[in-house]
Write an enzyme that holds these catalytic residues in place. Sequence first.
Site, PDB file in Angstrom:
ATOM      1  N   GLY B  40      61.691  71.373  88.429  1.00 22.46           N
ATOM      2  CA  GLY B  40      60.239  71.226  88.439  1.00 22.46           C
ATOM      3  C   GLY B  40      59.732  71.266  89.871  1.00 22.46           C
ATOM      4  N   GLY B  42      56.201  70.710  90.671  1.00 25.13           N
ATOM      5  CA  GLY B  42      54.841  70.193  90.765  1.00 25.13           C
ATOM      6  C   GLY B  42      54.758  69.186  91.905  1.00 25.13           C
ATOM      7  N   LEU B  43      53.762  68.307  91.861  1.00 26.98           N
ATOM      8  CA  LEU B  43      53.606  67.342  92.950  1.00 26.98           C
ATOM      9  C   LEU B  43      54.880  66.546  93.164  1.00 26.98           C
ATOM     10  CD1 LEU B  43      50.017  65.911  92.587  1.00 26.98           C
ATOM     11  CD2 LEU B  43      50.915  67.465  94.296  1.00 26.98           C
ATOM     12  N   ALA B  44      55.445  66.036  92.071  1.00 27.47           N
ATOM     13  CA  ALA B  44      56.633  65.201  92.208  1.00 27.47           C
ATOM     14  C   ALA B  44      57.824  66.038  92.662  1.00 27.47           C
ATOM     15  CB  ALA B  44      56.936  64.486  90.893  1.00 27.47           C
ATOM     16  N   GLY B  45      58.082  67.135  91.988  1.00 28.78           N
ATOM     17  CA  GLY B  45      59.258  67.947  92.280  1.00 28.78           C
ATOM     18  C   GLY B  45      59.216  68.565  93.667  1.00 28.78           C
ATOM     19  N   HIS B 266      41.728  62.821  76.915  1.00 25.46           N
ATOM     20  CA  HIS B 266      40.676  62.845  77.931  1.00 25.46           C
ATOM     21  C   HIS B 266      39.329  63.095  77.268  1.00 25.46           C
ATOM     22  CE1 HIS B 266      38.391  63.878  81.462  1.00 25.46           C
ATOM     23  NE2 HIS B 266      39.398  63.518  82.222  1.00 25.46           N
ATOM     24  N   ARG B 331      38.989  56.244  79.997  1.00 25.74           N
ATOM     25  CA  ARG B 331      39.195  57.424  79.175  1.00 25.74           C
ATOM     26  C   ARG B 331      39.482  57.114  77.714  1.00 25.74           C
ATOM     27  NH1 ARG B 331      42.855  61.002  83.405  1.00 25.74           N
ATOM     28  NH2 ARG B 331      41.122  61.460  84.793  1.00 25.74           N
ATOM     29  N   HIS B 402      45.608  65.117  77.172  1.00 28.06           N
ATOM     30  CA  HIS B 402      45.537  65.434  78.585  1.00 28.06           C
ATOM     31  C   HIS B 402      46.799  65.029  79.335  1.00 28.06           C
ATOM     32  CE1 HIS B 402      43.996  66.056  82.515  1.00 28.06           C
ATOM     33  NE2 HIS B 402      43.927  64.790  82.812  1.00 28.06           N
ATOM     34  N   ARG B 436      46.415  55.790  81.509  1.00 25.26           N
ATOM     35  CA  ARG B 436      46.382  56.054  82.944  1.00 25.26           C
ATOM     36  C   ARG B 436      44.937  56.143  83.413  1.00 25.26           C
ATOM     37  NH1 ARG B 436      45.527  60.337  85.916  1.00 25.26           N
ATOM     38  NH2 ARG B 436      45.676  61.891  84.259  1.00 25.26           N
TER      39      ARG B 436
END
Lengths: 241, 638, 248
Positions: B40, B42-45, B266, B331, B402, B436
């Site tokens: 992955g 994305g932001l984390a990966g 969402h 949300r 979401h 979240r």
Amino acid sequence: MKVVTNIFGSSLGKKYVMAISGAVLFLFLIGHLAGNLQIFLGPDVINRYGHLLQSNPELIWPARLFLLLMLVLHVWSAARLTIENRAARPMRYAQYTPLAASYASRTMMMSGLIVFTFIIYHLLHYTVRVKAINLTGQDFAGPEFQTPIKGLIGEHQHDVYRMMIVGFSNFWVSAFYILGMALLSLHLSHGISAMFQSLGWKNRVYGPFLDRAARVVAILIFLGYVSIPVAILLGYGKEAL
Amino acid sequence: MTLDSKIPSGPIAQKWDKHRFDLKLVNPANKRKFEILVVGSGLAGASAAATLGELGYRVKCFCFQDSPRRAHSIAAQGGINAAKNYQNDGDSIYRLFYDTIKGGDFRAREANVYRLAQVSVNIIDQCVAQGVPFAREYGGLLANRSFGGAQVSRTFYARGQTGQQLLLGAYQALCRQISLGTVQMYPRTEMLDLVVIDGHAKGIVVRDLISGRISSHAGDAVVLATGGYGNVFFLSTNAKGSNVTATWRAYKKGAFFANPCYTQIHPTCIPVSGEHQSKLTLMSESLRNDGRVWVPKRKEDCGKPPTSIPESDRDYYLERKYPSFGNLAPRDISSRAAKEVCDEGRGVGPGGLGVYLDFADAIRRLGVDKIRERYGNLFDMYEKITGENAYETPMRIYPAVHYTMGGTWVDYNLMSTIPGLFVIGEANFSDHGANRLGASALMQGLADGYFILPYTIGHYFASSKQFRPPTDHPEFRKSEEEIRAMTNRLLSVRGKRTVTSLHRELGKLLWEKCGMARNEAGLREALRRIPELRDEFCRTVNVTGESGELNQALEYAGRVADFMEFAELLCLDALHREESCGGHFRTEHQTPDGEAKRNDDQFAYVAAWEYKGPDRQPEMHREPLIYEEVQMSTRSYK
Amino acid sequence: MNLTLRVWRQKNANSPGRFETYEARNILEDMSFLEMLDVVNEELIQRGQEPIAFDSDCREGICGMCSLVINGIPHGGRRGTATCQLHMRHFKDGDTITIEPWRARAFPLIKDLVVDRSAFDRIIQAGGFISVNTGGTPDGNAIPVPKPDADAAMDAAACIGCGACVAVCKNASAMLFVAAKVSHLNLLPQGKVEKDRRALNMVRQMDAEGFGNCTVTGSCEAVCPKEISLSFIAKLNRDYGLATLKGK
């Protein structure tokens, strides 16, 4: 050395070469136009100007060689860039809609080539003065195109005034000249603003103004140059024929 | 097996510091001997792969997209929270911590959330240094905006493209490591299996999506940063390719899956326009700062043009029910309220599945230019999709799936129940509890990747014996064979139904039975239907093409096959959790005025599910949630 | 509405491609262009034929994965719109639509409408970053950034890396992409430290990938789904020139 490879080896560098050589040729065009327009001030003025240039070979030849170098660089960079650009898209689109790109911008190579042909003809016509191509049967290099210099007895100068009148009084020569100037103007309308863009002298604030100014200047240059054959065809300077 | 969350002892504010000191280190010269597989980007990966590369580890990073820059973190619009207190409005690490715990309906692990709030401040510094063009004030300092579920302005943003900019920051850091040779990137490569040897995660089996080649990669640790499972619902705001495959296959190799029933719906998405719909588009929650949500008071008015309905016949239900938070209610609460009014038959638009988000008041108050400046890009996007001009007529919005708070169970070190398998970002379950808050997903992804995993993974290396098996180890061979067999099975059915139609059917079933509101009968019905549907998938799916080429139908079929299995676990978890909390709302458990009713006596725990075999019920393990610092209370936004 | 599609089909990079004609029936105007293709693909699968391969992921205009040259214009030619956000209400019943992949030497074709854009990644790897490691960075407010600079950097940073600029350019030039990436970082004080190196290295990589040259036609700006301005190309030209003059 890096500077040289960056300029002549990279895509951006070649654009600088094209822009700078183009800028010099553009400045020459303005100077040349200013010189030519003196035809409207009468034979004395323009002949004096012609004599001034021709009697100073130590100035005129370096200038000519420099302009020739610029022309070579301009053509060289255009050729290199075109070859690379063709190679960058080996497979054409079946359907292609050019968006936003102006006609001038898409035809720079074609307008450039025609202008180049015109320049060669123009040099042979008025600079080298090859008799066979002026279509008037007269020899621009001959004694009939020499005129006495006022105040200097026995000295003669080239009768530039008469040469221009005679030269442009041929319809086909003038037509080719006007065509050449039209394509030059088309070339400039894109080239002038692209020159600023390629050298990075453009931004969002005055960029659009530059684009418009380029078009206006291109038209002014066209009008300036074309005014001469048009005036002659309409009868200006008839008495010199 | 008992779950050990490895939460450090001591006061909450010192736990992370103390833990960092207790963690063993790897000698810099030895780091290059360790190979880490990050799945992955994305932001984390991307942030993890880049940071681990900087530290000197050898990293391989995999993503199924054509470039790591395209991971779906890129779509996050609103912003990222950080307890900087730049606005001097009373924010602090403790307040961010408390808001997140409360927003998560007291179902998150306290120590993790506190650490997240602590680290949040470093994230902003890091991103600014990387060149993320955050919004600025005229003085040159960082600007902030407010966001749902909070009463302070702590959200940093880059227009409506915060996720994109943060991801590009991480991607650029990753690219730098790729150019330095510390990270090897494998785009268009999908992980299909986790290889566990002697109880430790030692590698993965992947499919090259262009050539179709199945191959193995061995490593000293595996990091999954593969995002959430929202696409199990077919329609969601996730990207088309987002899937549960990596975490699901890790689950089948022994990594417990925690709280799958916590799914976030969402409230401000563009409603479904028809059967053909392939995904849903989110409109940033920030719209609720100026938009007012309403539906007609009477059913009969629903078909009328909204501007012809007089003020007195409109029901601004969020303002009516939650006067103190109004249109900015969190949300889960806003979504459920929208569903309620639509269930009453007062929904608007096609199928009655929509509510109005009206900017007429804000335009009257601030002028159309101000609104255009704030939300111009969102209004444009709305017009592109619906063909309607929201400056003149109210937007229609409806909730959509979401984000998924559930995920692979991890301890305080972000390690799963398989030693050597780390799970970060949305893929794990850790920080958001049952719901979240807005602008917290980006924060968590980057916290895990930049500032937490790089410390904790070293501890794992330093405290376990190093052994990296060759990729011709029998376990790799076995996995590869299984994957090939599965691929051939999918390609050989050549039935009558397309993968999309089966996925859509699964999604519809889940949305109806396990969506915004759930009840026992519906969940039991879903649990009966899912195996039938799975069976139908196996018998009737039509996957065209071959395995040895780019075959998007095959990729998709593999992902849906996993959703078909995963859906059952999701419903099972929802059925067992006999309470309402955050994104999980059981209609049996609500207060008389329709609010979620938690059951802290019985359900204050993380449900972590253990795979027991193909036809056996998974076993649930409980990790009790012990709150040392905050008092559990009823979440109220009234 | 019913449409006729002429779609480029090509099994892989090595086999010849050709146009195939498909009928797209019962298309609704609320569908996105890609959803229309989904419908066509569903029918193809049901007939046992291979669906048309095309790239897409987020389908909300931000990931940059979708492509397609539609009737001769990348992304279909609606201002500021990527293919995934192009809706069928802009087409008429009975239209014939030609769909081709991005065509450029630097974007080799993989299958049907899918091309390999990894050249863009390699350009970023050559210098499209600020060389800071994680940790040890100063406070976010330690370096004030003038708002106009931050806004301009954001304008450039909005690039989604889709490659439409290359696809539309008559020279298949990647200048708008590279200019956007260089400008984003070079405009910010944090990025100024490596300004010269970045411009030189990224341009070098761009050239090595076989993209064409910018002849300032401006078509890239016109199709860019994020409406990135041509003025960034001028800035790149300036930055590269200054770096060259410094002998870097």
